[in-house]
Scaffold this motif. Structure first.
Motif, short mmCIF file in Angstrom:
data_model
loop_
_atom_site.label_atom_id
_atom_site.label_comp_id
_atom_site.label_asym_id
_atom_site.label_seq_id
_atom_site.Cartn_x
_atom_site.Cartn_y
_atom_site.Cartn_z
N ILE A 184 0.17 10.01 -2.40
CA ILE A 184 -0.76 10.01 -1.25
C ILE A 184 -0.27 9.01 -0.20
O ILE A 184 0.65 8.23 -0.46
CB ILE A 184 -2.21 9.66 -1.69
N THR A 185 -0.89 9.00 0.96
CA THR A 185 -0.47 8.11 2.04
C THR A 185 -1.04 6.71 1.88
O THR A 185 -2.05 6.51 1.20
CB THR A 185 -0.92 8.65 3.41
N PHE A 186 -0.40 5.74 2.55
CA PHE A 186 -0.92 4.38 2.49
C PHE A 186 -2.28 4.30 3.18
O PHE A 186 -3.11 3.45 2.84
CB PHE A 186 0.08 3.36 3.09
N GLN A 187 -2.54 5.20 4.14
CA GLN A 187 -3.86 5.23 4.80
C GLN A 187 -4.96 5.56 3.80
O GLN A 187 -6.06 5.00 3.87
CB GLN A 187 -3.90 6.25 5.96
N GLN A 188 -4.64 6.44 2.85
CA GLN A 188 -5.61 6.78 1.81
C GLN A 188 -5.87 5.57 0.93
O GLN A 188 -7.01 5.29 0.55
CB GLN A 188 -5.11 7.96 0.98
N GLN A 245 0.85 -1.20 0.00
CA GLN A 245 0.00 0.00 0.00
C GLN A 245 0.88 1.25 0.00
O GLN A 245 0.56 2.24 -0.65
CB GLN A 245 -0.92 0.01 1.22
N GLU A 246 2.01 1.18 0.72
CA GLU A 246 2.93 2.31 0.76
C GLU A 246 3.46 2.64 -0.63
O GLU A 246 3.51 3.81 -1.02
CB GLU A 246 4.12 2.01 1.70
N GLY A 264 0.78 4.15 -2.79
CA GLY A 264 0.55 5.51 -2.31
C GLY A 264 1.64 6.47 -2.76
O GLY A 264 1.35 7.58 -3.23
N GLU A 265 2.91 6.03 -2.64
CA GLU A 265 4.04 6.87 -3.09
C GLU A 265 3.91 7.20 -4.57
O GLU A 265 4.15 8.33 -4.98
CB GLU A 265 5.36 6.12 -2.87
#
Length: 139
Positions: free
Chosen positions: A39-43, A30-31, A34-35
């Motif tokens: 955006i963040t991995f939380q998104q 997810q990281e 996201g990168e």
């Protein structure tokens, strides 16, 4: 403005699960996704759960990063077409594929299998697996 706290839309949940499926098939975190999107991995987690809706331009970016057409995220999506008997059968068979690819063994098997470029070798592996399954059934 009144905030809408209802549960996520079934289409948003489906699109999110397809993002997760493809990301895990590629072995991408997810990281990392996201990168790539800034955006963040939380998104990414929120997208994958269907908590947050993925906008059209972001979905286009995700499809490019994950190397699939945008239509991939809508395959077998809940809707009117799944009302017919054959549509339901197709949906349940595709759920089986998703379940298989979500398992550790299924993911490992898929990753290894797609690395085999020789179609004859791939065919022999399929034949071997079928033979092993038939043997297990007869026991």
């Amino acid at each position: 403005m009144i905030e809408n706290k209802k549960k996520p839309n079934p289409i948003d949940i489906h699109v999110g699960s397809r993002i997760r499926l493809r990301r895990t098939m590629l072995g991408m975190s997810q990281e990392k996704l996201g990168e790539s999107l800034g955006i963040t991995f939380q998104q990414i987690q929120k997208y994958e759960k269907g908590t947050n809706r993925v906008g059209a331009s972001r979905l286009q970016n995700i499809s490019s990063i994950l190397n699939v057409p945008v239509s991939f995220f809508f395959e077998d999506a809940p809707g009117e077409h799944s009302v017919s008997a054959s549509g339901m059968a197709e949906a349940s068979s595709s759920n089986y594929v998703v379940d298989f690819l979500s398992s550790s063994e299924g993911l490992q098997l898929n990753r290894a299998f797609v690395k085999i470029s020789d179609p004859k070798v791939r065919r022999k592996i399929v034949d071997l697996v079928k033979a092993l399954a038939a043997e297990a059934d007869s026991e």
